[in-house]
Scaffold this active site. Structure first.
Site: not given
Ligand code: ACM
Length: 497
Positions: A299-300
């Site tokens: 989830e970057c």
């Protein structure tokens, strides 16, 4: 309730004739005191440790790692482990076999030959969104070991807090550990705490995998070392989650109380970031006897893909250089240049599309392997149904039958049995603040993960179907109650009293 309420299902079982009476029995051999305690918990009987016992435990060094053989006849009981872990698993199987017949506690006559399908059988605790003390972690280890799980993955850093003492970077715990989700109290594990957890896990034949989530999920790092993190990126999704759940928007340098994701990242084009990571990872590697070190990668959302790839290549190289195998969530499979042998952790859905599958496949292709954590099956923080008071539902509601309804060799196109290192059931704690809330979400679904990780494949064993599993789970209720587990009495299962 069936005749043999065993979870996970043993690889091979032959029923025998008659029963072995537990009253008056004694036990001898390695783990004798453990077995005595286990049987006392279930039956209330005191079963002494003695030399001339009819329950005999031994280790013979034969067979697959963690395997055991168990024979119960009316005249005696023998459990033989290939190694100490195998014998312990045999002991836990015996405790599940104990039953009351006509008012007397007995073991049914049986022959069992048992060994795990997968080497890695884990559960993950998010210690960030809510913090759990050492005693709670130890209790979770006790219970998970009794389901033949052998890995504890601790999620130790995230936007809301930093949970592990790092001597060379004291500002982390001095400034970034006090908070948690929605203003709950934070905390951190001192070096002594972490050593205590690691040692307790090892006593339970369980390995700890510590996770420092990078390069996203790093808002808290900015409380301690502001120079190392970017300004929060207020994506639409961050605003939406904040409107729905509260907690406020992230502000650099202030504790983050919300549960939105994807707004934070390290400054990856900044050399001091890597000096920081070298310090953190070296200390953690030195204190972790197991082979794996998890460095996140999920989830970057606010980072350019090339920057992400370069960071992942560099950080997996750092972990590799410390003599550990890097583990990352499956997004990191998009990064070329993963260190050889890097392990991926799939957290997509059971029905996954090719974009996700391609990232997952990148790990075996690079010589590593995959840990499977399908979110709509074994993310144990998903609500069971609309009535469940705690938990989230972004992967849908997950009832017990659904948690059981998948197989590792069939989950991802192009990922075969040999590419799978194992199975892990994570519990994220945005909405879970107490041990009782954890119990209710973990149990019974953690048993699905345990059976899928340990037992033969679906279709390769007569018990590997929902009807058999539900009947065996139902029969475990008295044991779980005796062990003090506040499990969810899920509807559709005829729980024994
Ligand atoms: C994850 O659930 N973000 C790995």
């Amino acid at each position: 309730m069936s005749e043999f309420d065993l979870v996970p299902a043993p690889a091979r079982l032959e029923p025998g004739e008659g029963t072995f009476p537990l009253a008056g029995a004694a036990v001898h051999g390695p783990w004798a005191a453990l077995l005595s305690g286990e049987l006392q918990t279930v039956t209330g009987l005191s079963i002494p440790v003695a030399d001339d016992a009819r329950i005999v435990l031994s280790i013979d060094g034969e067979g697959a790692p963690e395997s055991y053989r168990l024979i119960v006849t009316p005249g005696g009981v023998q459990v033989t482990g290939a190694d100490r872990a195998g014998l312990r698993y045999g002991v836990f199987t015996l405790a599940q076999l104990a039953r009351r017949v006509d008012g007397a506690w007995v073991l049914p006559a049986v022959e069992i030959d048992d060994a795990p399908r997968f080497r890695y059988r884990g559960f993950m605790l998010d210690t960030v969104r809510h913090f759990f003390d050492v005693a709670t972690v130890k209790r979770l280890i006790d219970r998970a070991a009794r389901l033949k799980l052998n890995v504890l993955h601790l999620h130790l850093s995230d936007d809301q807090g930093w949970r592990i003492e790092i001597a060379s970077r004291p500002e982390l715990t001095a400034r970034a550990s006090a908070g948690a989700a929605f203003g709950a109290p934070g905390g951190f594990y001192t070096k002594a705490d972490y050593a205590e957890i690691v040692a307790y896990a090892a006593d339970n034949d369980m390995v700890v995998v510590p996770e420092i989530d990078l390069p996203g999920h790093t808002h808290a790092v900015g409380l301690a070392y502001p120079d190392l993190v970017e300004e929060p990126v207020l994506l639409d999704s961050v605003r939406e989650v904040t409107e729905r759940f509260g907690g406020g928007l992230p502000v650099k340098g202030e504790h983050y109380n919300g549960i939105a994701v994807g707004h934070s990242s390290l400054r990856v084009d900044h050399e001091p970031t890597y000096a920081f990571l070298a310090d953190v990872l070296a200390e953690l590697a030195a204190e972790t006897p197991g082979p794996w070190l998890h460095v996140g990668g999920d989830e970057c959302l606010s980072m350019d893909g090339d920057d992400f790839a370069a960071f992942i290549a560099r950080v997996t190289g750092m972990v590799d250089g410390l003599g550990k195998t890097p583990v990352l969530w499956h997004e990191a499979g998009a990064a070329p240049g993963l260190a050889a042998g890097t392990v991926g952790q799939f957290w997509g859905l059971r029905e996954n599309d090719d974009a996700v599958a391609a990232k997952a496949r990148a790990f075996p292709a690079g010589g590593g392997a995959l840990i499977l954590s399908p979110a709509d099956a074994i993310y144990l923080d998903m609500k069971y149904d609309a009535e469940t008071e705690t938990g989230l539902a972004w992967a849908g509601y997950v009832d017990v039958a659904q948690s059981y309804d998948w197989d590792p060799a069939e989950l991802i196109d192009g990922v075969a049995e040999a590419d799978v290192l194992g199975v892990e059931a994570p519990v994220w704690t945005e909405t879970l603040a107490t041990p009782a809330e954890l119990d209710r979400m973990l149990y019974p679904r953690i048993a699905s993960a345990a059976e899928i990780a340990w037992s033969p494949a679906r279709g390769a064993h007569p018990w590997r179907n929902w009807d058999s599993f539900a009947a065996r789970l139902a029969g475990l209720a008295p044991l779980w109650e005796a062990q003090g587990i506040g499990f969810h009495r899920a509807p559709g299962i005829a729980w024994a009293n």
